[in-house]
Design a protein around this motif. Structure first.
Motif, PDB file in Angstrom:
ATOM      1  N   LEU A 155       0.771  -1.046  -0.374  1.00 24.30           N
ATOM      2  CA  LEU A 155       0.192  -0.339   0.261  1.00 24.30           C
ATOM      3  C   LEU A 155       1.081   1.463   0.109  1.00 24.30           C
ATOM      4  CD1 LEU A 155      -2.870  -0.997   2.677  1.00 24.30           C
ATOM      5  CD2 LEU A 155      -2.960  -0.460  -0.255  1.00 24.30           C
ATOM      6  N   GLU A 156       2.061   1.316   0.303  1.00 28.69           N
ATOM      7  CA  GLU A 156       2.855   2.479   0.156  1.00 28.69           C
ATOM      8  C   GLU A 156       4.011   2.493  -1.242  1.00 28.69           C
ATOM      9  OE1 GLU A 156       3.102   3.795   2.712  1.00 28.69           O
ATOM     10  OE2 GLU A 156       1.326   2.498   4.150  1.00 28.69           O
ATOM     11  N   ILE A 157       3.535   1.297  -1.835  1.00 30.17           N
ATOM     12  CA  ILE A 157       3.807   1.836  -3.470  1.00 30.17           C
ATOM     13  C   ILE A 157       2.890   2.583  -4.327  1.00 30.17           C
ATOM     14  CG2 ILE A 157       5.066   0.354  -5.112  1.00 30.17           C
ATOM     15  CD1 ILE A 157       6.064  -1.520  -3.076  1.00 30.17           C
ATOM     16  N   PRO A 158       3.118   3.295  -4.597  1.00 31.56           N
ATOM     17  CA  PRO A 158       2.195   3.967  -5.943  1.00 31.56           C
ATOM     18  C   PRO A 158       1.626   2.578  -6.516  1.00 31.56           C
ATOM     19  CG  PRO A 158       4.331   5.191  -5.396  1.00 31.56           C
ATOM     20  CD  PRO A 158       4.596   3.854  -4.947  1.00 31.56           C
ATOM     21  N   ALA A 159       2.382   2.527  -7.370  1.00 33.13           N
ATOM     22  CA  ALA A 159       2.699   2.162  -8.967  1.00 33.13           C
ATOM     23  C   ALA A 159       0.904   0.582  -8.384  1.00 33.13           C
ATOM     24  CB  ALA A 159       3.532   1.843  -9.644  1.00 33.13           C
ATOM     25  N   SER A 160       1.470  -0.504  -7.093  1.00 31.14           N
ATOM     26  CA  SER A 160       0.956  -0.932  -6.499  1.00 31.14           C
ATOM     27  C   SER A 160      -0.860  -0.032  -6.196  1.00 31.14           C
ATOM     28  CB  SER A 160       1.378  -2.094  -5.474  1.00 31.14           C
ATOM     29  OG  SER A 160       2.610  -2.798  -6.032  1.00 31.14           O
ATOM     30  N   ARG A 161      -0.887   0.893  -5.468  1.00 34.01           N
ATOM     31  CA  ARG A 161      -1.472   1.614  -5.065  1.00 34.01           C
ATOM     32  C   ARG A 161      -2.940   1.462  -5.829  1.00 34.01           C
ATOM     33  NH1 ARG A 161       0.681   4.431  -1.609  1.00 34.01           N
ATOM     34  NH2 ARG A 161       0.124   6.202  -2.787  1.00 34.01           N
ATOM     35  N   ALA A 162      -2.447   2.422  -6.806  1.00 31.96           N
ATOM     36  CA  ALA A 162      -3.323   3.182  -8.250  1.00 31.96           C
ATOM     37  C   ALA A 162      -3.502   1.163  -8.842  1.00 31.96           C
ATOM     38  CB  ALA A 162      -1.968   3.662  -9.067  1.00 31.96           C
TER      39      ALA A 162
ATOM     40  N   ARG B  20       6.743   7.419 -21.442  1.00 32.67           N
ATOM     41  CA  ARG B  20       7.115   7.177 -19.821  1.00 32.67           C
ATOM     42  C   ARG B  20       7.655   6.111 -19.857  1.00 32.67           C
ATOM     43  NH1 ARG B  20       1.005   9.123 -17.884  1.00 32.67           N
ATOM     44  NH2 ARG B  20       2.073   8.137 -16.120  1.00 32.67           N
ATOM     45  N   PRO B  21       8.902   4.915 -20.248  1.00 31.29           N
ATOM     46  CA  PRO B  21       9.053   4.291 -20.079  1.00 31.29           C
ATOM     47  C   PRO B  21       9.646   3.969 -18.485  1.00 31.29           C
ATOM     48  CG  PRO B  21      11.101   5.489 -21.427  1.00 31.29           C
ATOM     49  CD  PRO B  21       9.807   5.496 -20.684  1.00 31.29           C
ATOM     50  N   SER B  22       9.547   4.491 -17.591  1.00 27.60           N
ATOM     51  CA  SER B  22      10.130   3.935 -16.470  1.00 27.60           C
ATOM     52  C   SER B  22       8.617   4.131 -15.525  1.00 27.60           C
ATOM     53  CB  SER B  22      10.868   5.050 -15.604  1.00 27.60           C
ATOM     54  OG  SER B  22      10.357   6.288 -15.901  1.00 27.60           O
ATOM     55  N   GLU B  23       8.208   4.044 -15.969  1.00 27.22           N
ATOM     56  CA  GLU B  23       6.672   4.499 -15.184  1.00 27.22           C
ATOM     57  C   GLU B  23       5.086   4.041 -15.396  1.00 27.22           C
ATOM     58  OE1 GLU B  23       4.934   9.108 -14.714  1.00 27.22           O
ATOM     59  OE2 GLU B  23       7.044   9.544 -15.748  1.00 27.22           O
TER      60      GLU B  23
ATOM     61  N   MET C 106      -5.353  -8.280 -29.767  1.00 29.20           N
ATOM     62  CA  MET C 106      -5.581  -7.822 -28.080  1.00 29.20           C
ATOM     63  C   MET C 106      -6.489  -7.061 -27.467  1.00 29.20           C
ATOM     64  SD  MET C 106      -1.561  -7.183 -26.580  1.00 29.20           S
ATOM     65  CE  MET C 106      -0.792  -8.649 -27.162  1.00 29.20           C
ATOM     66  N   GLY C 107      -6.687  -7.087 -25.805  1.00 28.25           N
ATOM     67  CA  GLY C 107      -7.443  -5.590 -25.002  1.00 28.25           C
ATOM     68  C   GLY C 107      -6.296  -4.609 -25.082  1.00 28.25           C
ATOM     69  N   ALA C 108      -6.712  -3.333 -24.247  1.00 26.49           N
ATOM     70  CA  ALA C 108      -5.751  -2.286 -23.947  1.00 26.49           C
ATOM     71  C   ALA C 108      -5.754  -3.013 -22.768  1.00 26.49           C
ATOM     72  CB  ALA C 108      -5.754  -0.934 -23.967  1.00 26.49           C
ATOM     73  N   VAL C 109      -5.937  -3.833 -21.597  1.00 25.03           N
ATOM     74  CA  VAL C 109      -5.658  -4.175 -20.684  1.00 25.03           C
ATOM     75  C   VAL C 109      -4.481  -5.558 -20.737  1.00 25.03           C
ATOM     76  CG1 VAL C 109      -5.352  -4.905 -18.803  1.00 25.03           C
ATOM     77  CG2 VAL C 109      -7.783  -4.062 -19.289  1.00 25.03           C
ATOM     78  N   GLU C 110      -4.486  -6.270 -21.591  1.00 25.13           N
ATOM     79  CA  GLU C 110      -3.651  -7.449 -22.104  1.00 25.13           C
ATOM     80  C   GLU C 110      -2.163  -6.593 -21.991  1.00 25.13           C
ATOM     81  OE1 GLU C 110      -2.099 -11.254 -24.044  1.00 25.13           O
ATOM     82  OE2 GLU C 110      -4.325 -10.102 -24.389  1.00 25.13           O
ATOM     83  N   PHE C 111      -2.572  -5.446 -23.479  1.00 27.26           N
ATOM     84  CA  PHE C 111      -1.539  -4.558 -23.928  1.00 27.26           C
ATOM     85  C   PHE C 111      -0.584  -3.747 -22.968  1.00 27.26           C
ATOM     86  CE2 PHE C 111       0.224  -0.745 -25.738  1.00 27.26           C
ATOM     87  CZ  PHE C 111       1.201  -1.342 -26.844  1.00 27.26           C
ATOM     88  N   LEU C 112      -1.387  -3.688 -22.383  1.00 24.02           N
ATOM     89  CA  LEU C 112      -0.485  -2.056 -20.604  1.00 24.02           C
ATOM     90  C   LEU C 112      -0.061  -3.638 -19.822  1.00 24.02           C
ATOM     91  CD1 LEU C 112      -2.896  -0.045 -20.101  1.00 24.02           C
ATOM     92  CD2 LEU C 112      -1.210   0.994 -21.761  1.00 24.02           C
ATOM     93  N   ARG C 113      -0.261  -4.714 -20.548  1.00 24.30           N
ATOM     94  CA  ARG C 113       0.357  -5.109 -18.804  1.00 24.30           C
ATOM     95  C   ARG C 113       1.240  -6.120 -19.723  1.00 24.30           C
ATOM     96  NH1 ARG C 113      -3.938  -9.282 -18.465  1.00 24.30           N
ATOM     97  NH2 ARG C 113      -2.731 -10.748 -19.557  1.00 24.30           N
ATOM     98  N   ASN C 114       1.190  -6.665 -20.557  1.00 28.36           N
ATOM     99  CA  ASN C 114       2.858  -6.708 -21.379  1.00 28.36           C
ATOM    100  C   ASN C 114       3.467  -5.530 -21.365  1.00 28.36           C
ATOM    101  OD1 ASN C 114       1.511  -9.415 -21.893  1.00 28.36           O
ATOM    102  ND2 ASN C 114       1.124  -8.356 -24.436  1.00 28.36           N
ATOM    103  N   VAL C 115       3.156  -4.347 -21.800  1.00 26.60           N
ATOM    104  CA  VAL C 115       4.518  -3.558 -21.454  1.00 26.60           C
ATOM    105  C   VAL C 115       4.839  -3.061 -19.769  1.00 26.60           C
ATOM    106  CG1 VAL C 115       4.829  -1.059 -21.238  1.00 26.60           C
ATOM    107  CG2 VAL C 115       2.897  -2.257 -23.466  1.00 26.60           C
ATOM    108  N   ARG C 116       3.998  -3.817 -18.927  1.00 22.75           N
ATOM    109  CA  ARG C 116       4.258  -3.291 -17.191  1.00 22.75           C
ATOM    110  C   ARG C 116       5.527  -4.952 -17.654  1.00 22.75           C
ATOM    111  NH1 ARG C 116       0.484  -3.842 -14.197  1.00 22.75           N
ATOM    112  NH2 ARG C 116      -0.746  -4.604 -15.349  1.00 22.75           N
ATOM    113  N   LEU C 117       5.463  -5.828 -17.529  1.00 16.80           N
ATOM    114  CA  LEU C 117       5.669  -7.647 -17.458  1.00 16.80           C
ATOM    115  C   LEU C 117       7.640  -7.219 -18.960  1.00 16.80           C
ATOM    116  CD1 LEU C 117       3.150  -9.895 -18.610  1.00 16.80           C
ATOM    117  CD2 LEU C 117       4.286  -9.310 -16.433  1.00 16.80           C
ATOM    118  N   ASN C 118       7.208  -6.079 -19.462  1.00 15.58           N
ATOM    119  CA  ASN C 118       8.640  -6.670 -20.186  1.00 15.58           C
ATOM    120  C   ASN C 118       9.222  -4.861 -19.811  1.00 15.58           C
ATOM    121  OD1 ASN C 118       8.799  -7.383 -22.927  1.00 15.58           O
ATOM    122  ND2 ASN C 118       6.720  -6.918 -23.027  1.00 15.58           N
ATOM    123  N   ALA C 119       9.210  -3.707 -18.671  1.00 17.99           N
ATOM    124  CA  ALA C 119      10.037  -3.810 -18.307  1.00 17.99           C
ATOM    125  C   ALA C 119      10.410  -4.452 -16.567  1.00 17.99           C
ATOM    126  CB  ALA C 119       8.756  -2.063 -17.752  1.00 17.99           C
TER     127      ALA C 119
END
Length: 233
Positions: free
Chosen positions: A79-86, A130-133, A161-174
């Motif tokens: 809950l203290e990590i911004p990305a996880s909380r968001a 925003r490759p680091s966010e 693929m859905g937008a959710v899956e696309f953004l998830r793959n972007v984050r997995l690659n990060a």
């Protein structure tokens, strides 16, 4: 599924041995989240003290709430990590909005091909800028002023693929980049890296990672010569 606007008393009578899951959400927060998607849906629903919804959508919201509570109790640091909380917040708000939106079961009007192409192109540009966010669906909708359903249909039609899956793959690659190049501390737990990129459910994260890359995060770290991993995967 019951909905009660704020500012009133709450009383419920139930049978014995009944489990009840409830969540309190700021009306301004929910309406703000719905602003680019279904602005009239939340506003109209806020005036109604009770709303019966389809069991499937209510079940999805219930499961998400329970998962978040369980994970937060086991790992309160998330809950203290911004990305996880968001990610947790947007998950609950999007599912809650779906339960309030009677029109969500009906297909939206077809978008012109040029509009779909513009949406996909802009999302890719935002991801590269925003490759680091970690980007969430809510961020994209607010930035482009498009609805979640329009975003979803554009990606399904043009990307497969859905937008959710696309953004998830972007984050997995990060996450994978961090595991391979060791940009942070070599002893940083894999779970901590994943949480920074919005993955708060670790078993699910490991499954997503393996499905995309054919190996677990820990295998990536070992192959690249990193330290012994901590956390799942």
């Amino acid at each position: 599924m019951s909905w009660l606007p704020g500012g009133g008393d709450f009383e419920i009578f139930s049978r014995e041995r009944m489990d009840i899951v409830s969540a309190t959400v700021s009306e301004s927060l929910l309406c703000g989240f719905a602003a680019s998607d279904s602005p009239r849906t939340a506003e109209a629903s806020l005036q109604r003290p009770f709303l019966q919804q389809q069991p499937r959508r209510a079940g999805m919201l219930r499961r998400a709430l329970i998962e978040i509570v369980v994970v937060a109790r086991r790992q309160p640091g998330l809950l203290e990590i911004p990305a996880s909380r968001a990610a947790m917040r947007d998950c609950v708000l999007s599912l809650m909005l779906d339960t309030l939106d009677r029109a969500s079961e009906r297909p939206t009007a077809d978008l012109r091909p040029s509009v779909k192409a513009w949406i996909v192109r802009k999302v890719r540009e935002l991801a590269l800028e925003r490759p680091s966010e970690p980007l969430q669906i809510a961020d994209i909708c607010r930035s482009l002023a498009v609805s979640r359903r329009s975003l979803q249909y554009a990606f399904e039609d043009l990307v497969g693929m859905g937008a959710v899956e696309f953004l998830r793959n972007v984050r997995l690659n990060a996450v994978r980049r961090e595991l391979r190049v060791a940009t942070g501390s070599p002893d940083e737990p894999i779970a901590a890296i994943a949480a920074r990129w919005g993955f708060w459910h670790m078993p699910r994260f490991a499954a997503y990672y393996r499905a995309l890359f054919g190996e677990l995060p820990s295998e990536t770290r070992r192959r690249e010569g990193g330290s012994t991993p901590h956390g799942p995967g």
